[in-house]
Every structure is written in C-alpha cells, then in structure tokens.
Design a protein around this motif. Structure first.
Motif, PDB file in Angstrom:
ATOM      1  N   LEU A 258       0.861  -1.183   0.000  1.00  0.00           N
ATOM      2  CA  LEU A 258       0.000   0.000   0.000  1.00  0.00           C
ATOM      3  C   LEU A 258       0.892   1.226   0.000  1.00  0.00           C
ATOM      4  CD1 LEU A 258      -1.755  -2.322   1.246  1.00  0.00           C
ATOM      5  CD2 LEU A 258      -2.931  -0.542   2.516  1.00  0.00           C
TER       6      LEU A 258
ATOM      7  N   ASN B 211       0.588   5.100   0.770  1.00  0.00           N
ATOM      8  CA  ASN B 211      -0.271   6.161   1.309  1.00  0.00           C
ATOM      9  C   ASN B 211       0.440   7.491   1.168  1.00  0.00           C
ATOM     10  OD1 ASN B 211      -2.308   4.405   2.339  1.00  0.00           O
ATOM     11  ND2 ASN B 211      -1.041   3.981   4.139  1.00  0.00           N
TER      12      ASN B 211
ATOM     13  N   TYR C 294       0.250  11.373   2.425  1.00  0.00           N
ATOM     14  CA  TYR C 294      -0.353  12.286   3.386  1.00  0.00           C
ATOM     15  C   TYR C 294       0.069  13.706   3.048  1.00  0.00           C
ATOM     16  CZ  TYR C 294      -0.885   8.215   6.540  1.00  0.00           C
ATOM     17  OH  TYR C 294      -1.208   7.015   7.105  1.00  0.00           O
TER      18      TYR C 294
ATOM     19  N   MET D  44      -4.686   9.489   9.824  1.00  0.00           N
ATOM     20  CA  MET D  44      -5.362   8.199   9.696  1.00  0.00           C
ATOM     21  C   MET D  44      -5.767   7.762  11.080  1.00  0.00           C
ATOM     22  SD  MET D  44      -4.067   4.681   7.911  1.00  0.00           S
ATOM     23  CE  MET D  44      -3.890   5.338   6.279  1.00  0.00           C
TER      24      MET D  44
ATOM     25  N   HIS E  54      -6.978   2.186  13.783  1.00  0.00           N
ATOM     26  CA  HIS E  54      -7.660   1.052  13.128  1.00  0.00           C
ATOM     27  C   HIS E  54      -6.776  -0.182  13.258  1.00  0.00           C
ATOM     28  CE1 HIS E  54      -4.792   2.428  10.092  1.00  0.00           C
ATOM     29  NE2 HIS E  54      -4.811   1.182   9.627  1.00  0.00           N
TER      30      HIS E  54
ATOM     31  N   ASP F 259      -5.378  -3.603  11.010  1.00  0.00           N
ATOM     32  CA  ASP F 259      -5.259  -4.144   9.648  1.00  0.00           C
ATOM     33  C   ASP F 259      -5.643  -5.612   9.753  1.00  0.00           C
ATOM     34  OD1 ASP F 259      -4.134  -1.688   9.219  1.00  0.00           O
ATOM     35  OD2 ASP F 259      -2.274  -2.451   8.358  1.00  0.00           O
TER      36      ASP F 259
ATOM     37  N   SER G 142       6.750  -1.484   7.116  1.00  0.00           N
ATOM     38  CA  SER G 142       6.374  -0.127   6.714  1.00  0.00           C
ATOM     39  C   SER G 142       7.618   0.740   6.500  1.00  0.00           C
ATOM     40  CB  SER G 142       5.493   0.453   7.828  1.00  0.00           C
ATOM     41  OG  SER G 142       5.661   1.838   7.969  1.00  0.00           O
TER      42      SER G 142
ATOM     43  N   PHE H  20       3.052   8.718  14.746  1.00  0.00           N
ATOM     44  CA  PHE H  20       2.427   7.405  14.693  1.00  0.00           C
ATOM     45  C   PHE H  20       1.924   7.043  16.082  1.00  0.00           C
ATOM     46  CE2 PHE H  20       3.212   2.683  14.940  1.00  0.00           C
ATOM     47  CZ  PHE H  20       2.249   2.287  14.025  1.00  0.00           C
TER      48      PHE H  20
ATOM     49  N   ARG I 159       0.608  -7.660  15.600  1.00  0.00           N
ATOM     50  CA  ARG I 159       0.094  -7.641  14.224  1.00  0.00           C
ATOM     51  C   ARG I 159      -1.337  -7.078  14.163  1.00  0.00           C
ATOM     52  NH1 ARG I 159      -1.931  -7.174  10.273  1.00  0.00           N
ATOM     53  NH2 ARG I 159      -1.738  -8.162   8.247  1.00  0.00           N
TER      54      ARG I 159
ATOM     55  N   HIS J 124      -3.670   1.141  15.422  1.00  0.00           N
ATOM     56  CA  HIS J 124      -2.617   2.092  15.081  1.00  0.00           C
ATOM     57  C   HIS J 124      -3.168   3.145  14.133  1.00  0.00           C
ATOM     58  CE1 HIS J 124      -2.689  -0.920  11.907  1.00  0.00           C
ATOM     59  NE2 HIS J 124      -2.295   0.048  11.085  1.00  0.00           N
TER      60      HIS J 124
ATOM     61  N   ILE K 232      -2.124   7.430  12.283  1.00  0.00           N
ATOM     62  CA  ILE K 232      -1.216   8.573  12.169  1.00  0.00           C
ATOM     63  C   ILE K 232      -1.985   9.797  12.672  1.00  0.00           C
ATOM     64  CG2 ILE K 232       0.009  10.093  10.532  1.00  0.00           C
ATOM     65  CD1 ILE K 232       1.476   7.484  10.822  1.00  0.00           C
TER      66      ILE K 232
ATOM     67  N   ARG L 174       3.976  13.337   3.320  1.00  0.00           N
ATOM     68  CA  ARG L 174       4.588  12.080   3.750  1.00  0.00           C
ATOM     69  C   ARG L 174       4.077  10.923   2.900  1.00  0.00           C
ATOM     70  NH1 ARG L 174       2.715   8.144   7.545  1.00  0.00           N
ATOM     71  NH2 ARG L 174       4.462   6.901   8.258  1.00  0.00           N
TER      72      ARG L 174
ATOM     73  N   ASN M  22       3.968   6.760   2.797  1.00  0.00           N
ATOM     74  CA  ASN M  22       4.205   5.556   3.586  1.00  0.00           C
ATOM     75  C   ASN M  22       3.917   4.338   2.732  1.00  0.00           C
ATOM     76  OD1 ASN M  22       2.835   3.309   5.553  1.00  0.00           O
ATOM     77  ND2 ASN M  22       4.630   4.299   6.434  1.00  0.00           N
TER      78      ASN M  22
ATOM     79  N   ARG N 258       2.547  -6.292   2.773  1.00  0.00           N
ATOM     80  CA  ARG N 258       1.800  -7.346   3.472  1.00  0.00           C
ATOM     81  C   ARG N 258       1.710  -8.626   2.649  1.00  0.00           C
ATOM     82  NH1 ARG N 258      -2.535  -3.624   5.358  1.00  0.00           N
ATOM     83  NH2 ARG N 258      -1.338  -1.755   5.834  1.00  0.00           N
TER      84      ARG N 258
HETATM   85  C1  MD3 Z   1       0.799  -1.562  13.473  1.00  0.00           C
HETATM   86  N1  MD3 Z   1      -0.491   3.065   7.548  1.00  0.00           N
HETATM   87  O1  MD3 Z   1      -1.805   1.644   5.617  1.00  0.00           O
HETATM   88  S1  MD3 Z   1       2.259   2.219   8.719  1.00  0.00           S
HETATM   89  C2  MD3 Z   1      -2.102   1.420   6.803  1.00  0.00           C
HETATM   90  O2  MD3 Z   1       1.911   5.419   8.221  1.00  0.00           O
HETATM   91  C3  MD3 Z   1      -1.427   2.206   7.876  1.00  0.00           C
HETATM   92  O3  MD3 Z   1       0.534   5.227   6.605  1.00  0.00           O
HETATM   93  C4  MD3 Z   1       0.139   3.905   8.496  1.00  0.00           C
HETATM   94  O4  MD3 Z   1      -1.770   2.044   9.005  1.00  0.00           O
HETATM   95  C5  MD3 Z   1       0.932   4.924   7.724  1.00  0.00           C
HETATM   96  O5  MD3 Z   1      -2.906   0.563   7.173  1.00  0.00           O
HETATM   97  C6  MD3 Z   1       0.974   3.178   9.458  1.00  0.00           C
HETATM   98  C7  MD3 Z   1       2.742   1.261  10.045  1.00  0.00           C
HETATM   99  C8  MD3 Z   1       1.835   0.126  10.391  1.00  0.00           C
HETATM  100  C9  MD3 Z   1       1.245  -0.674   9.451  1.00  0.00           C
HETATM  101  C10 MD3 Z   1       0.527  -1.788   9.829  1.00  0.00           C
HETATM  102  C11 MD3 Z   1       0.377  -2.097  11.181  1.00  0.00           C
HETATM  103  C12 MD3 Z   1       1.667  -0.146  11.717  1.00  0.00           C
HETATM  104  C13 MD3 Z   1       0.937  -1.251  12.131  1.00  0.00           C
HETATM  105  C14 MD3 Z   1      -0.294  -3.266  11.604  1.00  0.00           C
HETATM  106  C15 MD3 Z   1      -0.381  -3.563  12.954  1.00  0.00           C
HETATM  107  C16 MD3 Z   1       0.159  -2.701  13.891  1.00  0.00           C
END
Ligand code: MD3
Ligand code: FE
Length: 280
Positions: A121, A123, A125, A131, A134, A136, A148, A157, A186, A190, A192, A208, A210, A214
């Motif tokens: 993914l 992303n 920002y 964000m 939530h 995943d 990530s 974060f 997992r 989490h 932002i 930003r 990201n 996965r």
């Molecule tokens: C912690 N992205 O795309 S990445 C996402 O920075 C997402 O864009 C964030 O959450 C971003 O779903 C955070 C770091 C991340 C990703 C997956 C996780 C942290 C996590 C899964 C479980 C716990």
C-alpha cells in the motif's frame, strides 16, 4: 501504558533497532538520504502507471484524507462497497505495478519471512492528512509481518493494543525509517495523528509517503521446501515476536551506544522515544 522500550545494537545487522512494544520494531534511518532520493525517483515512475486515488469510507462514502495506490499482485482499496484486496486499480482497471526489488530486499532483511509480500500500500499524506486508529485485518494471512517504510515529512504514529480504547503511545516516524509489525502486535490498533510539515525536503511538495508491505493469502510453507517441523517452528517464532525471542524483558530505560548510532538516527532518537501522552 507500562510498555518497555529498549534499544539494542544488533549483531546481525548494521542498523540501530528500537523495540517499541513486543512485536513492534523500529529501524530509525534504515534508508540513508541518498537511498531515499533513489526510492522516491523509482516510486514516481511506478505511480505514474497507477495514479493516486482517494479512498472512501464503506457505506457513507466519506473520503479519506489520505490518497493512496498500490504495488504488487494485490492492492487494498476502500469504497462504498467496503474494504477489500483486488488485482486491479479501481480507476485504470489495470494490474498494479510490481513491487520494486529495493522494497522486497527490505522486506526480507527485516521481516524474517520466506515469501515475497503480495501487496504494497502506498499512502500519501498532505500535512493536513491523518489516519484514525484502526486494525489491519483484511489479510487472511496474519502470521506474516507487515513492513512499513516512511518517506518525507515526519509522521506522528500512534499504536495501542488489540482492544479499541486501550492505552496507546506515540512516536515519530521520520524519512527513511522502517517499522516491522509482527507477532502479538500484528492486530494492534494504530494510526497517524498528524504529519509535521517542513521536517523533510525529500518530496517536492512536502507531505509524507508511507509504504506498507503485506502478505494477504494464507501461505503454505511446505510448498517452498519447509518441513512440517520447520514451518511450525517458524510460525511459533513469528507469534512470539523478536522482542521475546531476544529472551529478555527490559524496563523503559535507554542505553544507547552513542558511538555506534547512525548519525541520522541519533539526532532525535531520545525525543521520539518519549511517549507523547494520551490521545489528543
Ligand atoms: C501496526 N499506515 O496503511 S504504517 C495502513 O503510516 C497504515 O501510513 C500507516 O496504518 C501509515 O494501514 C501506518 C505502520 C503500520 C502498518 C501496519 C500495522 C503499523 C501497524 C499493523 C499492525 C500494527
Ligand atoms: Fe494500518
């Protein structure tokens, strides 16, 4: 939250690694500035073939503040119909571009998982985007890690436990940082909270990027030559997470071998390890 944070110099890798909570491992400055410039250049050409789009909330259709696209055989999207992984870009209807080798290399180096990721993914920002908290959980394979990569402006974060409404802590993700989520974290909540403008000059227009890699489909490690015992041991190790594999629980105490710290990581390490209090 009484979570321990400790920093260690890994004998296995040339990187400073920071354990935020069990199963959350932060590699500050994993990619140096020269590498980050190359990464952004290669991403620009990939994203030209799979343009950023604005996902919307299931049912309500409310737009996300983050723009996104994907790389890999599967991409995650959200629209009125719901969240899902699919093989094609929702606007161009074309397959997603491949995940570049430099990202696959990072996945294998830090992820300790024998198969390539299926989805990455992307992303984007703006400095106003965020964000919400939530989980995943749209991946059928929850045993593989999530890896990530952060590029551009610093993101604040926030990570909690597996129950909504529990205690959380936050830390900064700076350009070039990598975070690995495994084992018991997992399914942590989490998000932002915000992006801090003008903290990086990597992206021409600021903001930003990201990247999160996965596995989506349940894997069968026996098909890649793992014996039943080795596959079971691997799954058990993934569940425990590297924090416990290290065989010790360390209280919140920073023992940083300064002389060995990557200079880029040294500058703000203390600041970003300081818990930022409760949810704003
Ligand atoms: C912690 N992205 O795309 S990445 C996402 O920075 C997402 O864009 C964030 O959450 C971003 O779903 C955070 C770091 C991340 C990703 C997956 C996780 C942290 C996590 C899964 C479980 C716990
Ligand atoms: Fe997420």
């Amino acid at each position: 939250m009484r979570s321990a944070t400790f920093v260690e110099w890994s004998a296995m890798s040339p990187y400073q690694i920071v354990h935020i909570k069990p199963g959350v491992i932060h590699y500050p400055g994993y990619f140096d500035v020269g590498e980050q410039v190359k990464l952004v250049t290669s991403l620009r050409s990939l994203v030209a073939d799979a343009p950023m789009f604005t996902p919307t909330m299931p049912r309500t259709g409310k737009p996300f503040s983050v723009q996104m696209t994907n790389l890999g055989s599967l991409g995650w999207i959200s629209d009125r119909q719901g969240y899902r992984y699919q093989r094609t870009h929702p606007v161009t209807q074309l397959p997603w571009p491949p995940i570049p080798q430099w990202l696959l290399d990072a996945w294998h180096e830090v992820g300790d998982y024998p198969l390539d990721p299926e989805a990455c993914l992307v992303n984007l920002y703006s400095t106003n985007a965020k964000m919400g908290l939530h989980q995943d959980r749209d991946e059928a394979d929850l045993e593989a890690p999530v890896v990530s990569v952060s590029l551009g402006d610093t993101g604040v974060f926030r990570v909690g436990g597996t129950a909504r409404g529990g205690p959380t802590r936050s830390f900064h993700l700076e350009s070039g940082d990598v975070v690995v989520l495994t084992g018991e974290s997992r399914l942590s909540f989490h998000g932002i909270d915000r992006v801090i403008g003008k903290t990086s000059t990597l992206l021409r227009d600021g903001g930003r990027l990201n990247l999160t890699m996965r596995r989506v489909s349940p894997r069968d490690l026996s098909r890649i030559g793992y014996s039943r015992e080795r596959a079971a041991a691997h799954v058990a190790a993934q569940k425990k997470g590297p924090y416990l594999m290290a065989g010790r629980i360390v209280e919140t105490k920073l023992r940083i071998p300064q002389a060995r710290l990557n200079p880029a990581a040294r500058t703000s390490l203390i600041e970003r390890l300081t818990p930022c209090g409760s949810k704003p």
